[in-house]
Design a protein around this motif. Structure first.
Motif, PDB file in Angstrom:
ATOM      1  N   LEU A  20      68.215   7.694-103.601  1.00 19.31           N
ATOM      2  CA  LEU A  20      69.441   8.482-103.756  1.00 19.31           C
ATOM      3  C   LEU A  20      69.180   9.972-103.965  1.00 19.31           C
ATOM      4  N   GLN A  21      67.960  10.422-103.757  1.00 19.98           N
ATOM      5  CA  GLN A  21      67.673  11.850-103.824  1.00 19.98           C
ATOM      6  C   GLN A  21      68.137  12.513-102.522  1.00 19.98           C
ATOM      7  N   PRO A  22      68.841  13.658-102.608  1.00 15.09           N
ATOM      8  CA  PRO A  22      69.314  14.329-101.387  1.00 15.09           C
ATOM      9  C   PRO A  22      68.153  14.797-100.515  1.00 15.09           C
ATOM     10  N   LEU A  23      68.238  14.489 -99.215  1.00 15.39           N
ATOM     11  CA  LEU A  23      67.238  14.949 -98.251  1.00 15.39           C
ATOM     12  C   LEU A  23      67.671  16.259 -97.609  1.00 15.39           C
ATOM     13  N   PHE A  24      68.912  16.307 -97.150  1.00 19.34           N
ATOM     14  CA  PHE A  24      69.468  17.534 -96.584  1.00 19.34           C
ATOM     15  C   PHE A  24      70.978  17.393 -96.538  1.00 19.34           C
ATOM     16  N   ASN A  25      71.654  18.511 -96.343  1.00 16.52           N
ATOM     17  CA  ASN A  25      73.102  18.466 -96.205  1.00 16.52           C
ATOM     18  C   ASN A  25      73.547  19.435 -95.124  1.00 16.52           C
ATOM     19  N   ARG A  26      74.713  19.175 -94.605  1.00 15.43           N
ATOM     20  CA  ARG A  26      75.304  20.006 -93.561  1.00 15.43           C
ATOM     21  C   ARG A  26      76.790  20.188 -93.839  1.00 15.43           C
ATOM     22  N   ILE A  27      77.310  21.341 -93.475  1.00 12.30           N
ATOM     23  CA  ILE A  27      78.749  21.560 -93.469  1.00 12.30           C
ATOM     24  C   ILE A  27      79.194  21.488 -92.016  1.00 12.30           C
ATOM     25  N   LEU A  28      80.094  20.565 -91.720  1.00 12.86           N
ATOM     26  CA  LEU A  28      80.493  20.275 -90.351  1.00 12.86           C
ATOM     27  C   LEU A  28      81.916  20.739 -90.086  1.00 12.86           C
ATOM     28  N   GLU A  29      82.123  21.215 -88.882  1.00  7.29           N
ATOM     29  CA  GLU A  29      83.435  21.702 -88.457  1.00  7.29           C
ATOM     30  C   GLU A  29      84.111  20.660 -87.571  1.00  7.29           C
ATOM     31  N   LEU A  30      85.394  20.431 -87.799  1.00  9.30           N
ATOM     32  CA  LEU A  30      86.142  19.463 -87.004  1.00  9.30           C
ATOM     33  C   LEU A  30      86.229  19.918 -85.554  1.00  9.30           C
ATOM     34  N   LEU A  55      79.475   4.457-106.582  1.00 10.12           N
ATOM     35  CA  LEU A  55      79.606   5.892-106.846  1.00 10.12           C
ATOM     36  C   LEU A  55      80.987   6.208-107.387  1.00 10.12           C
ATOM     37  N   ASP A  56      81.020   6.874-108.529  1.00 11.58           N
ATOM     38  CA  ASP A  56      82.268   7.397-109.084  1.00 11.58           C
ATOM     39  C   ASP A  56      82.467   8.787-108.490  1.00 11.58           C
ATOM     40  N   GLY A  57      83.407   8.901-107.553  1.00 12.73           N
ATOM     41  CA  GLY A  57      83.588  10.153-106.832  1.00 12.73           C
ATOM     42  C   GLY A  57      84.047  11.310-107.688  1.00 12.73           C
ATOM     43  N   SER A  58      84.709  11.039-108.803  1.00  9.90           N
ATOM     44  CA  SER A  58      85.208  12.126-109.643  1.00  9.90           C
ATOM     45  C   SER A  58      84.075  12.825-110.381  1.00  9.90           C
ATOM     46  N   GLU A  59      83.062  12.056-110.789  1.00 10.68           N
ATOM     47  CA  GLU A  59      81.940  12.625-111.533  1.00 10.68           C
ATOM     48  C   GLU A  59      80.664  12.700-110.706  1.00 10.68           C
ATOM     49  N   LYS A  60      80.681  12.036-109.543  1.00  5.97           N
ATOM     50  CA  LYS A  60      79.488  11.872-108.709  1.00  5.97           C
ATOM     51  C   LYS A  60      78.373  11.172-109.485  1.00  5.97           C
ATOM     52  N   SER A  61      78.802  10.252-110.345  1.00  2.61           N
ATOM     53  CA  SER A  61      77.856   9.427-111.087  1.00  2.61           C
ATOM     54  C   SER A  61      77.536   8.186-110.260  1.00  2.61           C
ATOM     55  N   VAL A  62      76.261   7.803-110.245  1.00  2.56           N
ATOM     56  CA  VAL A  62      75.809   6.703-109.399  1.00  2.56           C
ATOM     57  C   VAL A  62      75.325   5.553-110.273  1.00  2.56           C
ATOM     58  N   TYR A  63      75.809   4.345-109.960  1.00  6.06           N
ATOM     59  CA  TYR A  63      75.408   3.134-110.658  1.00  6.06           C
ATOM     60  C   TYR A  63      74.826   2.150-109.649  1.00  6.06           C
ATOM     61  N   SER A  80      73.039  -0.757-113.827  1.00  9.81           N
ATOM     62  CA  SER A  80      72.253   0.308-114.445  1.00  9.81           C
ATOM     63  C   SER A  80      72.725   1.643-113.894  1.00  9.81           C
ATOM     64  N   SER A  81      72.585   2.675-114.705  1.00  8.06           N
ATOM     65  CA  SER A  81      72.967   4.021-114.277  1.00  8.06           C
ATOM     66  C   SER A  81      71.780   4.685-113.597  1.00  8.06           C
TER      67      SER A  81
END
Length: 516
Positions: free
Chosen positions: A265-275, A463-471, A481-482
């Protein structure tokens, strides 16, 4: 034949066959019109030499004589190349494209593969290979696979297939060989060299070497460490499934943020995409495009198409996409098809209507939930998927891990459904209920997200989307487990500007990961 009649016809030699076609008719084609209107060598000699597929060139000659075109999958890609070479309008090429995408199924692969090249106009080899790699485990789980010629099996197994284990490649080869054992056994050693043995797990290797067929061959796998291994072994085909988190802005922008997460669950990369609503809708697409299946959006599931090269995306209608995909890969695309089986699960809870298609490791699963029952079809046919439009009146969430479906219902009930095949259709399949983490019992379902790998894992990710907490729910110990919290440190300095709309698993090719 008098000289005037001879002069009125052009001799066209295509490979070993000569045709004499009226120059008046040939002038309908820009290539010949330009040639005949100028004093070029071919025009003076009244002869031209070409090198095209014979069936495709004859289809064009029939068309200019009769005014009617006829397409066949056997040569439609070659035909499209000729249209382009002869300078015909784009509308002719578009007809070939429409025909191909409307009529294609995996049964056509033996005819399509020899036609594609890196530059073929209708569809190139990179696009076709991307489709085969993405859906290999489903293709190999059909009766169509059993009837492919050796050349098709060999071509496919050489590719950078999206598999969870090299054992899946081995099993696909063995399934094909065992179907006609007497005539195919002689090809087995040749095909087994296409397994990337350096990436076979120890427990899988032991299982393979105990296979009676393999024992009879006295086959010894070649590893790269020996200097005799497969030259493609440096690419691990088993590591192409990732978790993907999708976020949108709180304000009304159509931009989407995609974060690709590693197994931990560690981020590898991210992108901002346009519709971009102009991205094509075809199932078979360019190699730099990925489709994220079953993405939660507005309490429903959709397909998200991502163009990684141009940082674009669009949404595709789930029902239409799923229907066409199953048509392409359906088990009923062969005359000797097996029937899919419908199973019923009786629930204590009352469910709103929901019908959805899920992807498992080697098949698709069709689910219908209504009132106190859940019905599912293992390996549904195209007709079964088409039977009722896929849509939902509920916000339930589902994911598949191995032979289990995990569901999070609208009243926050978390359950596990066993989808082991049984012969008795009337038997109610078993399910189990589990408690959610205590802090999540009063959350809104819309901000909770469920995901898992398809196999080779023991976790369901929550995933709790409001907190971005992952279980993590461990399916073996059945304990929660958290894991931690996902923080977007570089998103304009404020992670609260986005909201999570979905967490899913997805296959992303090694080439795309390297490009990103």
């Amino acid at each position: 034949m008098d000289k005037l009649e001879i002069d009125d016809k052009l001799a066209i030699v295509n490979r070993s066959v000569e045709y004499r076609i009226s120059k008046r008719l040939l002038r309908k084609i820009p290539y010949f019109k330009k040639m005949l209107n100028h004093e070029c060598l071919e025009s003076k000699e009244n002869k031209i030499v070409l090198d095209f597929d014979q069936r495709a060139i004859e289809a064009i000659f029939d068309w200019i004589k009769t005014g009617k075109g006829f397409f066949k999958m056997d040569y439609v890609i070659e035909l499209c190349n000729i249209f382009d070479y002869f300078g015909l309008p784009d509308s002719y090429i578009a007809k070939c494209v429409d025909y191909f995408h409307d009529e294609f199924t995996i049964a056509h692969l033996p005819n399509v593969i020899p036609q594609v090249t890196s530059t073929s106009k209708l569809i190139n080899s990179a696009s076709l290979n991307a489709f085969i790699c993405r859906y290999f485990t489903k293709i190999a789980n059909t009766n169509v696979w059993l009837n492919y010629p050796l050349e098709t099996i060999e071509y496919i197994c050489k590719l950078d297939l999206m598999v969870h284990s090299e054992l899946q490649v081995f099993e696909a080869i063995m399934k094909w060989a065992n179907f006609k054992c007497d005539s195919r056994k002689c090809h087995l050693e040749r095909l087994l060299k296409l397994v990337r043995w350096c990436h076979v797990k120890d427990e899988d290797l032991s299982k393979i070497m105990e296979n009676e067929f393999v024992k009879s061959l006295k086959f010894n796998p070649k590893f790269c460490a020996d200097g005799n291994g497969n030259y493609d072994c440096n690419l691990n085909r088993n590591e192409q499934e990732y978790f993907v988190m999708i976020e949108e802005y709180w304000h009304r922008s159509n931009d989407i943020r995609i974060t690709v997460l590693a197994n931990d669950l560690q981020p590898l990369f991210n992108r901002i995409l346009e519709l971009d609503e102009t991205l094509p809708e075809h199932i078979i697409h360019d190699e730099h495009i990925s489709d994220l299946h079953y993405v939660e959006r507005d309490s429903d599931k959709e397909i998200m198409r991502i163009d990684w090269k141009n940082n674009k995306y669009r949404w595709l209608r789930f029902s239409a996409y799923s229907n066409k995909l199953i048509e392409y890969i359906s088990i009923d695309s062969t005359d000797n098809c097996e029937e899919s089986s419908m199973k019923k699960v009786a629930f204590n809870q009352n469910h709103m209507y929901r019908r959805v298609l899920l992807e498992a490791k080697d098949k698709f699963i069709l689910i219908k939930k209504y009132r106190h029952s859940c019905y599912y079809w293992s390996k549904p046919t195209a007709d079964e998927v088409k039977g009722v439009p896929i849509f939902s009146n509920s916000s339930d969430k589902e994911t598949v891990l191995d032979n289990k479906i995990y569901m999070l219902t609208s009243d926050l009930q978390f359950m596990e459904l066993d989808i082991d095949d049984t012969d008795d259709i009337e038997t109610n399949c078993k399910y189990k209920m589990f408690q959610l983490p205590k802090s999540k019992k009063n959350r809104y379902l819309k901000i909770l997200h469920l995901a898992s790998k398809q196999t080779n894992d023991d976790r369901v990710i929550f995933l709790d989307g409001s907190e971005k907490s992952v279980y993590c729910f461990n399916v073996n110990s059945q304990r929660w487990s958290s894991i931690g919290q996902i923080i977007n440190c570089n998103f304009f300095g404020n992670r609260n500007k986005t909201k999570v709309i979905s967490l899913t698993s997805a296959f992303i090719s090694v080439d795309i990961i390297n490009f990103a």
